[in-house]
Design an enzyme around this catalytic site. Structure first.
Site, PDB file in Angstrom:
ATOM      1  N   ASN A 132       0.841  -1.113  -0.006  1.00 26.50           N
ATOM      2  CA  ASN A 132       0.081  -0.040  -0.014  1.00 26.50           C
ATOM      3  C   ASN A 132       0.767   1.381   0.054  1.00 26.50           C
ATOM      4  OD1 ASN A 132      -2.291  -1.712   0.292  1.00 26.50           O
ATOM      5  ND2 ASN A 132      -1.894  -1.596   2.690  1.00 26.50           N
ATOM      6  N   HIS A 133       1.382   1.650  -1.241  1.00 25.97           N
ATOM      7  CA  HIS A 133       2.213   2.966  -1.228  1.00 25.97           C
ATOM      8  C   HIS A 133       1.223   3.818  -0.538  1.00 25.97           C
ATOM      9  CE1 HIS A 133       4.929   1.910  -4.782  1.00 25.97           C
ATOM     10  NE2 HIS A 133       4.707   0.625  -3.837  1.00 25.97           N
TER      11      HIS A 133
END
Ligand code: COA
Length: 209
Positions: free
Chosen positions: A83-84
């Site tokens: 999850n950037h």
């Protein structure tokens, strides 16, 4: 000692199906008795590497799967490091390349948003190539359809499908679901399960004893 204790393959001559708990070494993955994984593409013993993705110890996030789950080939669990961070003005993960950008290695987890553990109940069936995202809890008895992408919690005994996964229907009526959740047959002794197996398979809950 249970049937699934210290044994990798539940079926003689079938090396594509494993008791998952016996092939896991990562302390952040916990798998219940009898839960099995089948893989006809890769070695099912490599589940931890091939199916539990972006799961790094630095995040302390966990995969917990209950008893008697059936996990089909290619199902994937996608964890926090995927999850950037969307809090940042850029999705480029600068903190991962800390050496390049003069950042502190101890801030590496700023690269992603930590959505937390994935928790799967008991007697859950996860279909072929389904994807379960971080932070999701799947209730006891749920069914995840083939190629579903599970983005939100799934209530017990609910069949879901699609992208994002939505309820298709419940497996049973509300009264039966409540009784199953109370019975928790998956915690019974093997002797009691064996004695009731034909009735479990028949779906006749009133005849269980
Ligand atoms: C989810 C599943 C169990 C549903 O079974 P079911 O309740 O008998 O579903 P039906 O075939 O009656 O379909 C009901 C509806 O769900 C939809 N649907 C079924 N499976 C779906 C899926 N995987 N993704 C999205 N929608 C799905 C159908 O199109 C139908 O939609 P409609 O009501 O708009 O017509 C099944 O379709 C499935 O995906 N099984 C997984 C099989 C698998 O991966 N096995 C691996 C080996 S263990």
């Amino acid at each position: 000692m249970t049937i699934s204790e210290n044994k990798i393959y539940p079926r003689t001559g079938d090396t594509e199906t494993v008791y998952l708990k016996n092939v896991i070494t990562d302390p952040n993955i916990e798998i219940g008795d009898y839960t099995m994984y089948n893989d006809f593409v890769c070695d099912p013993q490599d589940f931890q590497k091939n199916n539990v993705l972006y799961h790094y110890p630095v995040n302390h996030d966990r995969l917990m799967i209950g008893k008697f789950c059936s996990i089909a080939c290619g199902a994937k669990f996608i964890f926090t490091s995927a999850n950037h961070s969307l809090k940042s003005l850029s999705t480029y993960p600068f903190p991962i390349f800390f050496e390049e950008w003069g950042l502190d290695v101890t801030d590496i987890t700023d690269a992603w948003d930590n959505k937390g553990d994935i928790i799967v109940g008991n007697d859950v069936w996860i279909g072929y190539e389904a994807v379960i995202l971080s932070g999701v809890t799947i209730g006891d008895g749920a069914v995840i359809g083939s190629r579903a992408v599970v983005t939100k919690d799934i209530p017990p005994y609910t069949i879901v499908g699609g992208v994002p996964a939505k309820p298709i229907r419940k497996r049973f009526n509300d009264v039966t679901i409540a009784r199953l959740l109370e019975l928790k047959w998956w915690d019974w002794s093997e002797e009691r399960i064996k004695a009731n197996l034909k009735i479990i398979q028949s779906g006749r809950i009133d005849e269980l004893n």
